[in-house]
Enzyme design. Structure first.
Site, PDB file in Angstrom:
ATOM      1  N   CYS A 280       0.844  -1.187   0.000  1.00  0.00           N
ATOM      2  CA  CYS A 280       0.000   0.000   0.000  1.00  0.00           C
ATOM      3  C   CYS A 280       0.885   1.244   0.000  1.00  0.00           C
ATOM      4  CB  CYS A 280      -0.939   0.114   1.207  1.00  0.00           C
ATOM      5  SG  CYS A 280      -2.021  -1.288   1.390  1.00  0.00           S
TER       6      CYS A 280
ATOM      7  N   ARG B 236       3.571   0.008  -5.071  1.00  0.00           N
ATOM      8  CA  ARG B 236       3.391  -0.650  -3.773  1.00  0.00           C
ATOM      9  C   ARG B 236       2.064  -1.403  -3.667  1.00  0.00           C
ATOM     10  NH1 ARG B 236       6.828   1.334   0.087  1.00  0.00           N
ATOM     11  NH2 ARG B 236       5.415   0.557   1.669  1.00  0.00           N
TER      12      ARG B 236
ATOM     13  N   TRP C 264      -3.015  -2.449  -1.586  1.00  0.00           N
ATOM     14  CA  TRP C 264      -2.758  -3.855  -1.889  1.00  0.00           C
ATOM     15  C   TRP C 264      -3.488  -4.621  -0.789  1.00  0.00           C
ATOM     16  CZ3 TRP C 264      -0.510  -8.138   0.470  1.00  0.00           C
ATOM     17  CH2 TRP C 264      -0.180  -9.202  -0.382  1.00  0.00           C
TER      18      TRP C 264
ATOM     19  N   ASN D 119      -1.119   1.632   6.074  1.00  0.00           N
ATOM     20  CA  ASN D 119      -0.346   0.593   5.403  1.00  0.00           C
ATOM     21  C   ASN D 119       0.126  -0.365   6.482  1.00  0.00           C
ATOM     22  OD1 ASN D 119       1.471  -0.904   3.889  1.00  0.00           O
ATOM     23  ND2 ASN D 119       3.065   0.661   3.947  1.00  0.00           N
ATOM     24  N   GLY D 120      -0.150  -1.658   6.327  1.00  0.00           N
ATOM     25  CA  GLY D 120       0.283  -2.635   7.332  1.00  0.00           C
ATOM     26  C   GLY D 120      -0.876  -3.523   7.748  1.00  0.00           C
TER      27      GLY D 120
ATOM     28  N   GLU E  57      15.736 -17.439 -11.329  1.00  0.00           N
ATOM     29  CA  GLU E  57      15.350 -16.041 -11.538  1.00  0.00           C
ATOM     30  C   GLU E  57      14.604 -15.875 -12.872  1.00  0.00           C
ATOM     31  OE1 GLU E  57      15.025 -13.577  -9.782  1.00  0.00           O
ATOM     32  OE2 GLU E  57      15.055 -11.840 -11.087  1.00  0.00           O
TER      33      GLU E  57
ATOM     34  N   LYS F 291      10.799 -14.475 -13.220  1.00  0.00           N
ATOM     35  CA  LYS F 291      10.444 -13.316 -14.058  1.00  0.00           C
ATOM     36  C   LYS F 291       9.273 -13.679 -14.966  1.00  0.00           C
ATOM     37  CE  LYS F 291      11.882 -10.757 -12.405  1.00  0.00           C
ATOM     38  NZ  LYS F 291      12.782 -10.699 -11.312  1.00  0.00           N
TER      39      LYS F 291
ATOM     40  N   GLU G 116       5.903 -14.190 -12.914  1.00  0.00           N
ATOM     41  CA  GLU G 116       5.297 -13.031 -12.247  1.00  0.00           C
ATOM     42  C   GLU G 116       4.728 -12.002 -13.213  1.00  0.00           C
ATOM     43  OE1 GLU G 116       7.711 -10.610  -9.600  1.00  0.00           O
ATOM     44  OE2 GLU G 116       9.457 -10.863 -10.870  1.00  0.00           O
TER      45      GLU G 116
ATOM     46  N   HIS H  33      15.600 -36.411 -12.390  1.00  0.00           N
ATOM     47  CA  HIS H  33      14.986 -36.898 -11.150  1.00  0.00           C
ATOM     48  C   HIS H  33      13.520 -36.503 -11.044  1.00  0.00           C
ATOM     49  CE1 HIS H  33      18.901 -38.214  -9.756  1.00  0.00           C
ATOM     50  NE2 HIS H  33      19.364 -37.072 -10.232  1.00  0.00           N
TER      51      HIS H  33
ATOM     52  N   LYS I  65       5.395  -4.122  -5.088  1.00  0.00           N
ATOM     53  CA  LYS I  65       6.846  -4.009  -5.157  1.00  0.00           C
ATOM     54  C   LYS I  65       7.510  -4.367  -3.841  1.00  0.00           C
ATOM     55  CE  LYS I  65      10.727  -2.919  -7.067  1.00  0.00           C
ATOM     56  NZ  LYS I  65      11.243  -3.950  -7.998  1.00  0.00           N
TER      57      LYS I  65
HETATM   58  O1  M6R Z   1      12.726  -5.588  -1.730  1.00  0.00           O
HETATM   59  P1  M6R Z   1      13.169  -7.013  -1.627  1.00  0.00           P
HETATM   60  O2  M6R Z   1      14.400  -7.268  -2.430  1.00  0.00           O
HETATM   61  O3  M6R Z   1      13.346  -7.462  -0.204  1.00  0.00           O
HETATM   62  O4  M6R Z   1      11.993  -7.842  -2.253  1.00  0.00           O
HETATM   63  C1  M6R Z   1      12.004  -9.236  -2.237  1.00  0.00           C
HETATM   64  C2  M6R Z   1      10.959  -9.802  -3.165  1.00  0.00           C
HETATM   65  O5  M6R Z   1       9.685  -9.415  -2.773  1.00  0.00           O
HETATM   66  C3  M6R Z   1      11.182  -9.357  -4.613  1.00  0.00           C
HETATM   67  O6  M6R Z   1      12.460  -9.683  -5.054  1.00  0.00           O
HETATM   68  C4  M6R Z   1      10.146 -10.043  -5.548  1.00  0.00           C
HETATM   69  O7  M6R Z   1      10.379 -11.399  -5.587  1.00  0.00           O
HETATM   70  C5  M6R Z   1      10.188  -9.420  -6.947  1.00  0.00           C
HETATM   71  N1  M6R Z   1       8.866  -9.131  -7.398  1.00  0.00           N
HETATM   72  C6  M6R Z   1      10.790 -10.290  -7.970  1.00  0.00           C
HETATM   73  O8  M6R Z   1      10.832  -9.707  -9.220  1.00  0.00           O
END
Ligand code: M6R
Length: 615
Positions: free
Chosen positions: A2, A27, A75, A101-102, A488, A492, A495, A511, A610
Site C-alpha cells: 500500500c 506498492r 494492496w 499501510n500494514g 530467476e 520473471k 510473475e 529426477h 513491489k
Molecule cells: O525488496 P526485496 O528485495 O526485499 O523484495 C524481495 C521480493 O519481494 C522481490 O524480489 C520479488 O520477488 C520481486 N517481485 C521479484 O521480481
C-alpha cells in the site's frame, strides 16, 4: 505494501496527492482513494481499480479549495479489493479519517470490543477498526487527536504506517510508524508525507524518515513535532537531503519501467562499482568491509537471508563466497528462518539482501538474528530503508529507484556487490592469487560495456518471444553459478506473464521434471561454456529427443548448442563467476516481450506489490 500520501499547507493537495499516488502505485494498485478538506468542507473519492481511474472521478469534483489531503493506493490484506474497502476510512462519527499501510493483527478483538460499545463497520478492513478505536479513545478520555492516536497505537498489535486527520479541525495531520515506512517532506509552509520520498521529490528534497514507534504531528504552518509512541519522549527531527533525480523515477522514453530498468543495468552497475572498484589502483575499496575486517576474517559461517529475487542473488552469493573465500554459506528464505528458532553461533555473519529494505520477513529475520548475537550486514538499494538502518553495517547497491514490480537492475547490482565483497575478502584472506585478482577486477570493470552490447539482442529476443506467448508452462535449467539464474528466469516469466515456469539445476531434470517434457514444453537452458558445459549439452540432447523446443543462452561463438537448440541467444564471454549478471538479462527481456505479447501489465502484475511489507 500500500502507498500512503498526505499534504498539509497552502497549496491545493489534489494534484500533489494524485501524482504521489501514481508514483507509489508500485506498492499496490487494486483500489485507491483520497480525502481533501478545508475549514468548511471535505470531499472523499474512492474507487476499485487504479489511480488513473480515480483521476477521472476527480475531474468532475471541482467545488472545493482544500489545503489538506490524505491518499492511499491499496494492496488488499483484509477484505477484497472494492470501493468499500478502499482507503481513506472514516470513523463512525464521520469526523476522523485514516490511511493505513500494514496489518493490525488484533483487529478482530478490538472490533468485537467496539461493536459491544455500539460501533458499526461498513468495511472488512483492519484500518476501519483502528480509526474507530482512535475515535472511541478520544471521546472517552476527552483528549486531543494526537493523544488519542498515541493511546490507540499502544493497544495495537501489528504493523502500521498511518496518517490520521480530523475534518472538523483540518489544521494538523497525525502520522505514525511501526514496521511500515513513512517519509515526511519539508516544503515552504507545507508538509508532505509518503510511504517513500518519491511522491514529493519535485516539491522538496528535504526529508525526515520516521523511525519505528515514532509519531509526528504536522501543522499547517509547516511545524513538525515528533515523539516516541511508547516512552512519550520528544524527538528532534533529523533532516536528510535527497540526491535522487526526478528523471530516475520517470519512464524516460521507455514504454514501461521494467524495460527502462533492464536497459539501465550498465549505468546501475557502473554506479555500484563507482568508488569501490579502483582498477587504476588495482584495488577494491569497501569501507564497511574495512571497518569490520576482523568480523569477516574470523567468521566461521555466512548465512544469507532474503526473499524472492534477492534470495536468488543470495544463492549466487553462496557460489561466490564458497568459491573465492572458502567459507561455508547457508541461504535462507527469511520467512522460514524467522520461525525456525534458527541456530546462530558465535562468529556467524548474517547478510540480509533486500532491494527495498522494507520486506517484512527479511526485517523480522534480521531482528531475530541480531537478538541471537549475530553480526548483521545488509545489502540494500533504498537508502535509509528499515533494513539498512537495523543492520550493524552494510553496503548500498546504488541501482537507483526500481519502480517495475519485477526486479531487474536490483538483481544485477546485488550480484555486483556480492562479487566485490567476495573479491575483497579473498584478497584479505589471501585465498586468491594477486595477479588473478587484478584480472578479475579488470574484467568486472568491463561488465557494463558487455551488458550494453547484450541489450542490442532485444529485437532477436522479441522475435523468439513470439513463438512462446501461448505456452502454458516453461522449464528453466542451469548449473553452478547459473542455477540461480534459472530460478530467476522462471520467476520473471511467471510473475509478469502468468505462464507457469519452474527453474531447476540441469542435472536434477532426470529426477522428475523430465517427465513433463514433450513438444508443448519450452525449455530455456543456460549453457555457457564453463564447468559442466558438456553435461549441459547432454541435457540439451535429452530434451531435444523428447521434442521440446529449446531456447539456449550460450557463450559468444558457441557452435555446438547452436546445432541442437531451436533458438540461441549469445552472451559475451566472461569468467564463470560473472555469468549470472549477463545470462539473466536475456531472460528478463524474454519475459518482458512474452508478457507484452500476452497483453499483461508488466509494471504492475496482478496480485503483486513491489515491496512486501506484510507477512
Ligand atoms: O525488496 P526485496 O528485495 O526485499 O523484495 C524481495 C521480493 O519481494 C522481490 O524480489 C520479488 O520477488 C520481486 N517481485 C521479484 O521480481
Amino acid at each position: 505494501m500500500c502507498g500512503i500520501v498526505a499534504y498539509i499547507g497552502n497549496k491545493d493537495p489534489k494534484p500533489i496527492l494524485m501524482e504521489g499516488l501514481r508514483r507509489l502505485e508500485y506498492r499496490g494498485y487494486d483500489s485507491a482513494g483520497i480525502l481533501v478538506c478545508n475549514n468548511s468542507k471535505s470531499q472523499l473519492s474512492k474507487i476499485a481499480g487504479k489511480v488513473n481511474a480515480l483521476s477521472k472521478i476527480l475531474e468532475n469534483k471541482t467545488d472545493i479549495t482544500p489545503h489538506l489531503g490524505i491518499g492511499h493506493t491499496r494492496w488488499a490484506t483484509h477484505g477484497i479489493p472494492n470501493e468499500i474497502n478502499a482507503h481513506p476510512h472514516s470513523s463512525n462519527s464521520g469526523k476522523l479519517f485514516i490511511v493505513h499501510n500494514g496489518i493490525i493483527e488484533n483487529y478482530d478483538t478490538l472490533k468485537m470490543e467496539l461493536i459491544s460499545r455500539g460501533y458499526s463497520f461498513y468495511s472488512d478492513t483492519d484500518s476501519e477498526v483502528l480509526v474507530n478505536l482512535i475515535q472511541e479513545i478520544q471521546i472517552k478520555e476527552n483528549i486531543k487527536l494526537p493523544d488519542a492516536v498515541q493511546l490507540a497505537l499502544n493497544q495495537v498489535v501489528g504493523a502500521y504506517g498511518i496518517v490520521v486527520c480530523d475534518i472538523f479541525n483540518p489544521e494538523e495531520l497525525v502520522v505514525a510508524r511501526l514496521g511500515s515506512p513513512l517519509a515526511i517532506g519539508l516544503g515552504e509552509n507545507s508538509l508532505y508525507v509518503g510511504s517513500d520520498a518519491t511522491p514529493f521529490l519535485d516539491h522538496t528534497r528535504k526529508v525526515v524518515y520516521l523511525e519505528d514507534n515514532e509519531m509526528a504531528v504536522l501543522s499547517k504552518n509547516g511545524e513538525i513535532n515528533i515523539k516516541n509512541i511508547i516512552s512519550d519522549e520528544s524527538i528532534h527531527p533529523y533532516v536528510e537531503e535527497l540526491q535522487w533525480s526526478l528523471n530516475s523515477i520517470q519512464k524516460g522514453g521507455f514504454e514501461h519501467f521494467m524495460l527502462k530498468e533492464i536497459n539501465e543495468q550498465p549505468k546501475a552497475i557502473s554506479d555500484t562499482l563507482r568508488g569501490r572498484l579502483l582498477v587504476g589502483q588495482g584495488k577494491i575499496q569497501i569501507n564497511s568491509i574495512n571497518e569490520y575486517k576482523d568480523k569477516f576474517l574470523n567468521a566461521k559461517r555466512v548465512i544469507f537471508v532474503a526473499c524472492g529475487t534477492s534470495w536468488h542473488a543470495s544463492l549466487v552469493g553462496e557460489y561466490l563466497f564458497e568459491y573465492f573465500i572458502r567459507i561455508p554459506v547457508e541461504v535462507e528464505y527469511a520467512s522460514e528462518f524467522r520461525y525456525r528458532d534458527p541456530i546462530i553461533q558465535k562468529d556467524d555473519i548474517v547478510i540480509c539482501i533486500s532491494q527495498s529494505g522494507e520486506t517484512a520477513d527479511t526485517l523480522a529475520a534480521l531482528k531475530i538474528a541480531k537478538e541471537k548475537g549475530a553480526f548483521i550486514y545488509g545489502i540494500c538499494n533504498v537508502v535509509g530503508s528499515s533494513i539498512s538502518r537495523e543492520t550493524h553495517s552494510g553496503i548500498y547497491t546504488h541501482a537507483g529507484p526500481e519502480i517495475g514490480v519485477a526486479s531487474t537492475k536490483a538483481f544485477s547490482t546485488q550480484i555486483t556487490v556480492l562479487i566485490l565483497i567476495a573479491l575483497k575478502l579473498a584478497e584479505l584472506k589471501k585465498t586468491i592469487d594477486p595477479n588473478l585478482l587484478l584480472d578479475y577486477q579488470f574484467e568486472l570493470s568491463q561488465i557494463p560495456e558487455k551488458i550494453e552490447r547484450l541489450t542490442k539482442s532485444a529485437p532477436l529476443i522479441e522475435t523468439i518471444a513470439k513463438n512462446y506467448s501461448d505456452s502454458q508452462n516453461c522449464i528453466y535449467l542451469g548449473r553452478g553459478f547459473n542455477f540461480p539464474v534459472a530460478l530467476e528466469g522462471a520467476l520473471k516469466l511467471k510473475e509478469i506473464s502468468y505462464i507457469h515456469a519452474e527453474g531447476y539445476p540441469a542435472a536434477e531434470m532426470k529426477h522428475g521434471p523430465i517427465a513433463l517434457i514433450d513438444k508443448n514444453m519450452p525449455v530455456v537452458v543456460i549453457a555457457t561454456k564453463k564447468t559442466n558445459y558438456q553435461k549441459v549439452v547432454s541435457n540439451i540432447q535429452e530434451i531435444k529427443s523428447r521434442e521440446a523446443n529449446i531456447i539456449a543462452i550460450v557463450s559468444e561463438g558457441d557452435e555446438t548448442v547452436a546445432k541442437l537448440a531451436n533458438h540461441v541467444i549469445e552472451i559475451p564471454n566472461v569468467s564463470e563467476c560473472f555469468t549470472p549478471i549477463l545470462a539473466t538479462i536475456p531472460l528478463q527481456l524474454l519475459s518482458y516481450y512474452i508478457a507484452i505479447i500476452r497483453g499483461c501489465n508488466v509494471d504492475q502484475p496482478r496480485n503483486l506489490a513491489k515491496s512486501v511489507t506484510v507477512e
